[in-house]
Scaffold this motif. Structure first.
Motif, PDB file in Angstrom:
ATOM      1  N   ARG A  45      63.861  57.171  33.237  1.00  0.00           N
ATOM      2  CA  ARG A  45      63.435  55.822  33.672  1.00  0.00           C
ATOM      3  C   ARG A  45      64.233  55.318  34.856  1.00  0.00           C
ATOM      4  NH1 ARG A  45      61.624  51.823  28.934  1.00  0.00           N
ATOM      5  NH2 ARG A  45      60.534  50.922  30.701  1.00  0.00           N
ATOM      6  N   GLU A  46      65.447  55.800  34.999  1.00  0.00           N
ATOM      7  CA  GLU A  46      66.280  55.324  36.104  1.00  0.00           C
ATOM      8  C   GLU A  46      67.386  56.335  36.365  1.00  0.00           C
ATOM      9  OE1 GLU A  46      67.415  51.608  34.453  1.00  0.00           O
ATOM     10  OE2 GLU A  46      68.547  52.538  32.836  1.00  0.00           O
ATOM     11  N   GLY A  47      68.140  56.089  37.435  1.00  0.00           N
ATOM     12  CA  GLY A  47      69.270  56.962  37.739  1.00  0.00           C
ATOM     13  C   GLY A  47      68.929  57.951  38.852  1.00  0.00           C
ATOM     14  N   ASP A  48      69.961  58.685  39.288  1.00  0.00           N
ATOM     15  CA  ASP A  48      69.824  59.610  40.428  1.00  0.00           C
ATOM     16  C   ASP A  48      68.758  60.662  40.183  1.00  0.00           C
ATOM     17  OD1 ASP A  48      71.704  58.292  41.714  1.00  0.00           O
ATOM     18  OD2 ASP A  48      73.288  59.822  41.529  1.00  0.00           O
ATOM     19  N   ARG A  49      68.780  61.227  38.977  1.00  0.00           N
ATOM     20  CA  ARG A  49      67.862  62.343  38.708  1.00  0.00           C
ATOM     21  C   ARG A  49      66.410  61.869  38.764  1.00  0.00           C
ATOM     22  NH1 ARG A  49      70.178  64.643  33.996  1.00  0.00           N
ATOM     23  NH2 ARG A  49      71.855  65.330  35.354  1.00  0.00           N
ATOM     24  N   TYR A  50      66.199  60.681  38.216  1.00  0.00           N
ATOM     25  CA  TYR A  50      64.858  60.079  38.241  1.00  0.00           C
ATOM     26  C   TYR A  50      64.415  59.863  39.689  1.00  0.00           C
ATOM     27  CZ  TYR A  50      61.685  55.995  37.907  1.00  0.00           C
ATOM     28  OH  TYR A  50      60.657  55.114  38.042  1.00  0.00           O
ATOM     29  N   GLU A  51      65.333  59.349  40.525  1.00  0.00           N
ATOM     30  CA  GLU A  51      64.990  59.073  41.926  1.00  0.00           C
ATOM     31  C   GLU A  51      64.711  60.368  42.691  1.00  0.00           C
ATOM     32  OE1 GLU A  51      64.216  56.282  42.941  1.00  0.00           O
ATOM     33  OE2 GLU A  51      65.080  54.998  41.387  1.00  0.00           O
ATOM     34  N   GLN A  52      65.485  61.412  42.383  1.00  0.00           N
ATOM     35  CA  GLN A  52      65.281  62.688  43.103  1.00  0.00           C
ATOM     36  C   GLN A  52      64.003  63.391  42.652  1.00  0.00           C
ATOM     37  OE1 GLN A  52      68.670  65.425  42.930  1.00  0.00           O
ATOM     38  NE2 GLN A  52      69.991  63.654  42.767  1.00  0.00           N
ATOM     39  N   LEU A  53      63.742  63.266  41.374  1.00  0.00           N
ATOM     40  CA  LEU A  53      62.640  64.039  40.783  1.00  0.00           C
ATOM     41  C   LEU A  53      61.276  63.594  41.305  1.00  0.00           C
ATOM     42  CD1 LEU A  53      62.567  66.333  38.685  1.00  0.00           C
ATOM     43  CD2 LEU A  53      62.008  64.636  36.972  1.00  0.00           C
ATOM     44  N   LYS A  54      61.077  62.286  41.423  1.00  0.00           N
ATOM     45  CA  LYS A  54      59.731  61.796  41.750  1.00  0.00           C
ATOM     46  C   LYS A  54      59.206  62.299  43.101  1.00  0.00           C
ATOM     47  CE  LYS A  54      59.983  57.435  40.815  1.00  0.00           C
ATOM     48  NZ  LYS A  54      59.561  56.053  40.789  1.00  0.00           N
ATOM     49  N   PRO A  55      59.992  62.163  44.202  1.00  0.00           N
ATOM     50  CA  PRO A  55      59.450  62.686  45.475  1.00  0.00           C
ATOM     51  C   PRO A  55      59.270  64.203  45.449  1.00  0.00           C
ATOM     52  CG  PRO A  55      61.687  61.822  45.771  1.00  0.00           C
ATOM     53  CD  PRO A  55      61.261  61.459  44.382  1.00  0.00           C
ATOM     54  N   LEU A  56      60.148  64.873  44.701  1.00  0.00           N
ATOM     55  CA  LEU A  56      60.048  66.336  44.638  1.00  0.00           C
ATOM     56  C   LEU A  56      58.775  66.757  43.883  1.00  0.00           C
ATOM     57  CD1 LEU A  56      61.855  68.567  45.676  1.00  0.00           C
ATOM     58  CD2 LEU A  56      63.014  68.601  43.482  1.00  0.00           C
ATOM     59  N   LEU A  57      58.475  66.048  42.813  1.00  0.00           N
ATOM     60  CA  LEU A  57      57.253  66.345  42.058  1.00  0.00           C
ATOM     61  C   LEU A  57      56.028  66.078  42.932  1.00  0.00           C
ATOM     62  CD1 LEU A  57      58.095  64.773  38.573  1.00  0.00           C
ATOM     63  CD2 LEU A  57      57.867  67.196  39.088  1.00  0.00           C
ATOM     64  N   ARG A  58      56.073  64.957  43.663  1.00  0.00           N
ATOM     65  CA  ARG A  58      54.940  64.628  44.551  1.00  0.00           C
ATOM     66  C   ARG A  58      54.764  65.722  45.586  1.00  0.00           C
ATOM     67  NH1 ARG A  58      57.030  59.593  45.917  1.00  0.00           N
ATOM     68  NH2 ARG A  58      56.888  58.438  44.014  1.00  0.00           N
ATOM     69  N   ALA A  59      55.868  66.185  46.165  1.00  0.00           N
ATOM     70  CA  ALA A  59      55.786  67.214  47.205  1.00  0.00           C
ATOM     71  C   ALA A  59      55.264  68.521  46.614  1.00  0.00           C
ATOM     72  CB  ALA A  59      57.169  67.431  47.824  1.00  0.00           C
ATOM     73  N   TRP A  60      55.663  68.821  45.411  1.00  0.00           N
ATOM     74  CA  TRP A  60      55.219  70.068  44.766  1.00  0.00           C
ATOM     75  C   TRP A  60      53.707  69.997  44.510  1.00  0.00           C
ATOM     76  CZ3 TRP A  60      54.202  71.201  39.245  1.00  0.00           C
ATOM     77  CH2 TRP A  60      54.112  72.563  38.991  1.00  0.00           C
TER      78      TRP A  60
END
Ligand code: HEM
Length: 486
Positions: free
Chosen positions: A182-197
């Motif tokens: 829901r929050e935190g660094d991993r959450y922030e990193q994951l979302k754009p990476l998932l979108r790009a994938w």
């Protein structure tokens, strides 16, 4: 073929008549075979899967054998009686996982989609409880919060793309409800990476990377396939870090699907290893994100062009008064019919997974050779005139007037491979629908009719489904606030 729908929306399709296939071919290996060259068929299939199927049915009838270069022959079926027979056969008669290997380059081989037989049954048993029953209700609050956050960004007078908005919404649902972030660094990193994938699947050209093996060359991050590989590596690293952290902390009573999967055990007390967990998460994202987003975008596109539908929906929701909790909303007959009609008219998956008979099999008097993939076409069934009169018209009432059997209405497939996320997807659609119609007056800004086109493995609107909020309605209490009172 351009066809007008009832509300002037055009889909690139044709109304289907009720012709039947020639079952007297005597050729057991490939009946009603499409005669054009396989490469031409593959290109037709990649560029415009709807036109390809519609033309096949018009020319050959209720089933025909497509021959797509590199993928081999497959029988495309649009006769509900044949589909019913396939569903009712013992699942052990077919291989299904091996028909899905086309997506192995993205997901590897160790995930539910690729499995068959006992391995599939066991994995489904492990995954199933996370998506159904009381579990589902525990996700409603989170889903409602996500809907509120996304829709609050809509400014009166400022046009926006409904498809983009719904993608944001369904990605949040997967990241929060499935991955538990829901929050935190991993959450922030994951979302754009998932979108790009996921970006690899969002045009016919990019989707060619999946269909043409020779394009799958990793020449580093400047090559398209190399970029995908790099993103996959990073995604796995992030997910592994999350799994490691949770293993270190131990069971903290979390209710997200990753935590449930980490705790799940089969009859022998065996759980999933880390690689399986990571791949299942990506698989759920791949099959659950775009499908739900597209369905919701079409749904809003339709209802905001149909004032009578909108009025009836609002009246029905208002009739719940104080009892408007998620469960009551999910059971509203007209709201349910609106979702059903959306999924009928815009089946996100054009085809079910191929059922590959292990031995020769007879269906509706026609024998098909072992190894021939039998593929039921959701699209062709949902546009049959004999089942759905004026199929290009958006008319939710048809679901109140008539009961359809599982082989006549099959947006989520059927048999032992029926969509695992069907209840979650419908809950998301229904909560979003109830939330939005109560709060917003909107206009559709796409003046031209929107065509259906291929987006990766899905059928999607060709535009971003432009809409604009014209005014906010008198505030309605949020479903979660109401449900807290009941
Ligand atoms: C409107 C949204 C959705 C639609 C239209 C849809 C449609 C489908 C269809 C047609 C199949 C193939 C079934 C068959 O061949 O019989 C399928 C399989 C599957 N779907 Fe969905 N789906 C949706 C959302 C979701 C969501 C949200 C999830 C989970 C997060 C999900 C998870 C799965 C899984 C795991 C399978 C494979 C089941 C198996 O192989 O046993 N789907 N879906």
């Amino acid at each position: 073929m351009e066809l007008k729908t009832g509300n002037d929306s055009t889909v690139d399709s044709a109304t289907l008549d009720n012709t039947t296939g020639d079952r007297t071919t005597g050729n057991n290996t490939s009946p009603n075979r499409v005669s054009s060259p396989p490469l031409q068929q593959l290109l037709g299939w990649i560029i415009d899967p709807v036109r390809y199927q519609v033309q096949g049915r018009q020319q050959y009838g209720d089933f025909f054998t497509a021959n797509l270069s590199g993928l081999g022959p497959m029988v495309i079926i649009s006769d509900p009686k044949m589909i019913q027979e396939i569903f009712s056969y013992d699942a052990s008669k077919f291989d299904i996982g091996r028909g899905n290997t086309i997506i192995a380059p993205l997901l590897g081989m160790r995930n539910l989609l690729m499995l068959d037989g006992e391995a599939h049954r066991n994995k489904r048993k492990l995954l199933m409880p996370s998506f159904h029953g009381e579990r589902l209700q525990t996700y409603c609050q989170q889903i409602e919060d996500i809907i509120t956050n996304i829709t609050q960004q809509w400014q009166p007078g400022k046009p926006f793309g409904m498809l983009t908005a719904m993608r944001q919404m369904s990605l949040e649902v997967i990241v929060q409800v499935v991955f538990g972030l829901r929050e935190g660094d991993r959450y922030e990193q994951l979302k754009p990476l998932l979108r790009a994938w996921l970006h690899v699947l969002d045009s016919p050209l990019r989707a060619s990377l999946i269909f043409f093996k020779f394009l799958q060359q990793d020449f580093g991050t400047w090559s398209p396939w190399g970029r995908i590989q790099e993103r996959q590596r990073k995604l796995h690293e992030l997910l592994q870090a999350e799994i490691d952290e949770r293993r270190a902390v131990g069971d903290t009573g979390r209710s997200d699907i990753l935590s449930l999967l980490m705790a799940a055990r089969d009859e022998n007390g065996q759980g999933m290893d880390d690689e399986e967990l990571r791949t299942e998460l990506l698989m759920l994202l791949l099959v659950g994100h775009e499908t739900t987003a597209i369905s919701m975008a079409w749904m809003f596109h339709q209802i905001y062009q149909n004032p009578a539908i909108l009025d009836r929906l609002r009246q029905e929701i208002q009739s719940l008064g104080d009892k408007a909790n998620p469960l009551a909303i999910a059971q509203l007959p007209y709201l349910t019919a609106v979702c059903q009609e959306t999924l009928r008219m815009y089946p996100v998956a054009p085809l079910l997974f191929p059922r590959i008979p292990k031995e020769p099999i007879t269906i509706a008097g026609q024998t098909f050779a072992a190894g021939t993939p039998l593929v039921s076409s959701i699209y062709l069934v949902h546009y049959r005139e004999d089942l759905y009169p004026n199929p290009n018209e958006f008319r939710p009432e048809r679901f109140l007037e008539r009961q359809y059997s599982p082989s006549e209405y099959l947006p989520f497939g059927g048999g032992n491979r029926r969509c695992l996320g069907y209840a979650l997807a419908q809950m998301e659609m229904k909560l979003a629908l109830a939330h939005v119609v109560q709060r917003y007056e909107m206009l559709v800004t796409d003046t031209l009719p929107i065509k259906i086109h291929r987006r990766g493995f899905t059928l999607a609107p060709q535009t971003d489904v432009g809409m604009v909020v014209t005014s906010r309605r008198k505030a309605a209490p949020s479903v979660s606030a109401i449900s807290a009172r009941v």
